[in-house]
Write an enzyme that holds these catalytic residues in place. Structure first.
Site, PDB file in Angstrom:
ATOM      1  N   SER A  74       0.044  -0.702  -0.137  1.00 54.50           N
ATOM      2  CA  SER A  74       0.102  -0.203  -0.208  1.00 54.50           C
ATOM      3  C   SER A  74       1.079   1.060  -0.331  1.00 54.50           C
ATOM      4  CB  SER A  74      -0.835   0.147   0.756  1.00 54.50           C
ATOM      5  OG  SER A  74      -1.652  -1.061   1.484  1.00 54.50           O
TER       6      SER A  74
HETATM    7  N1  SAH Z   1      -0.445  -5.276   4.624  1.00 53.97           N
HETATM    8  C1  SAH Z   1       1.239  -5.559   2.832  1.00 53.97           C
HETATM    9  C2  SAH Z   1      -0.253  -5.609   2.532  1.00 53.97           C
HETATM   10  C3  SAH Z   1      -1.097  -6.225   1.594  1.00 53.97           C
HETATM   11  S1  SAH Z   1      -1.730  -6.627   0.320  1.00 53.97           S
HETATM   12  C4  SAH Z   1       1.915  -4.872   3.242  1.00 53.97           C
HETATM   13  O1  SAH Z   1       2.381  -3.708   4.349  1.00 53.97           O
HETATM   14  O2  SAH Z   1       3.010  -4.897   2.212  1.00 53.97           O
HETATM   15  C5  SAH Z   1      -3.378  -8.042   0.612  1.00 53.97           C
HETATM   16  C6  SAH Z   1      -2.133  -9.382   0.776  1.00 53.97           C
HETATM   17  O3  SAH Z   1      -3.254 -10.159   1.487  1.00 53.97           O
HETATM   18  C7  SAH Z   1      -1.660  -9.842  -0.096  1.00 53.97           C
HETATM   19  O4  SAH Z   1      -0.753 -10.269  -0.135  1.00 53.97           O
HETATM   20  C8  SAH Z   1      -2.871 -10.927   0.185  1.00 53.97           C
HETATM   21  O5  SAH Z   1      -1.889 -12.398  -0.566  1.00 53.97           O
HETATM   22  C9  SAH Z   1      -3.237 -11.383   1.289  1.00 53.97           C
HETATM   23  N2  SAH Z   1      -4.837 -12.255   1.451  1.00 53.97           N
HETATM   24  C10 SAH Z   1      -5.383 -11.634   0.542  1.00 53.97           C
HETATM   25  N3  SAH Z   1      -6.507 -12.699   0.814  1.00 53.97           N
HETATM   26  C11 SAH Z   1      -5.812 -12.766   2.062  1.00 53.97           C
HETATM   27  C12 SAH Z   1      -6.566 -14.228   3.037  1.00 53.97           C
HETATM   28  N4  SAH Z   1      -7.476 -14.803   3.443  1.00 53.97           N
HETATM   29  N5  SAH Z   1      -5.826 -14.327   3.769  1.00 53.97           N
HETATM   30  C13 SAH Z   1      -4.772 -14.296   4.275  1.00 53.97           C
HETATM   31  N6  SAH Z   1      -4.277 -13.244   3.542  1.00 53.97           N
HETATM   32  C14 SAH Z   1      -4.618 -12.856   2.465  1.00 53.97           C
END
Ligand code: SAH
Length: 227
Positions: A74
């Site tokens: 993000s």
């Molecule tokens: N917080 C992160 C950005 C996250 S992007 C940062 O600081 O870089 C969103 C993430 O959520 C992705 O990596 C994706 O794989 C994860 N995601 C999506 N669905 C999910 C689920 N059911 N359980 C765990 N992670 C999930």
């Protein structure tokens, strides 16, 4: 990406980073993010280690960037807004759904007692772990799994942050939120614009407020079968 353990920090780069971080902190102050604990937590985490190589010198530009497994890190000001809204007290147990690059977790680790973070991609969790080790962040525990289930073995949590878009916050997460706890999540159509929601639990129930319009990658139930 193995060289994230060997940051090529020469003096010129350190100086450039210092300027970029100072400028970032100034932008946060202008956005009324002034809590010294929050600002210090951001100052302590070099964002360049969490962004793609080609973006390292522009790590603090206010934009989301693509990372492995088709996911994204993000924009820094959004991470700051979420972190400030989460209002993490020093002794807090925090759960993050969506480790991604690990940047949000690393920042939270400077505020909380312990951060638990889950991602459905093993690749992302392993890379994030490497970054946490490089930065000597020892109060983060990771899990490759389905974050929609929360993390029952480590519940309850004082704070929960979901960093992937969902039509509705999974019930399991509310069940694992302590009284007086705060949960933040982007809620809305996963292909469109979501509302960043803040839920506060008190004796009477859950109070919700809208923080901003946002766009996150989708929260997908289940562990990733590949990667
Ligand atoms: N917080 C992160 C950005 C996250 S992007 C940062 O600081 O870089 C969103 C993430 O959520 C992705 O990596 C994706 O794989 C994860 N995601 C999506 N669905 C999910 C689920 N059911 N359980 C765990 N992670 C999930």
């Amino acid at each position: 990406m193995t060289d994230i353990t060997e940051p090529p920090f020469n003096q010129a780069e350190i100086e450039r980073d210092r300027t970029a971080v100072a400028d970032f902190l100034l932008r946060l102050r202008r956005k009324r993010i002034t809590d010294p604990r929050v600002l210090a937590a951001f100052e302590a985490v070099p964002r360049r280690l969490f962004v793609p190589h080609s973006a390292r010198d522009n790590a603090y530009l206010d934009r989301a960037l693509p990372i492995e497994c088709g996911q994204s890190i993000s924009a820094p000001e959004l991470v700051a807004m979420m972190t400030a809204a989460l209002d993490v007290p020093p002794g807090a147990q925090v759960l993050e759904i969506g480790t991604g690059s690990g940047y949000q977790a690393a920042v939270l680790a400077g505020l909380a007692q312990h951060v638990y973070t889950i991602d459905r991609f093993r690749t992302l969790v392993e890379l994030a772990e490497l970054r946490f080790r490089t930065l000597k962040l020892h109060n983060i525990t990771t899990l490759v799994g389905d974050g929609t289930l929360g993390w029952p073995a480590n519940a309850m949590f004082d704070r929960i942050v979901v960093t992937a878009a969902t039509e509705a916050v999974p019930e399991a997460l509310f069940r694992q939120l302590r009284p007086k706890g705060i949960l933040i999540a982007p809620v809305g159509p996963v292909e469109g614009v979501q509302k960043l929601m803040r839920y506060l639990r008190d004796e009477k129930g859950i109070h919700e407020s809208v923080l901003a319009d946002v766009r996150f990658v989708p929260l997908i139930p289940g562990k990733a079968e590949r990667l």
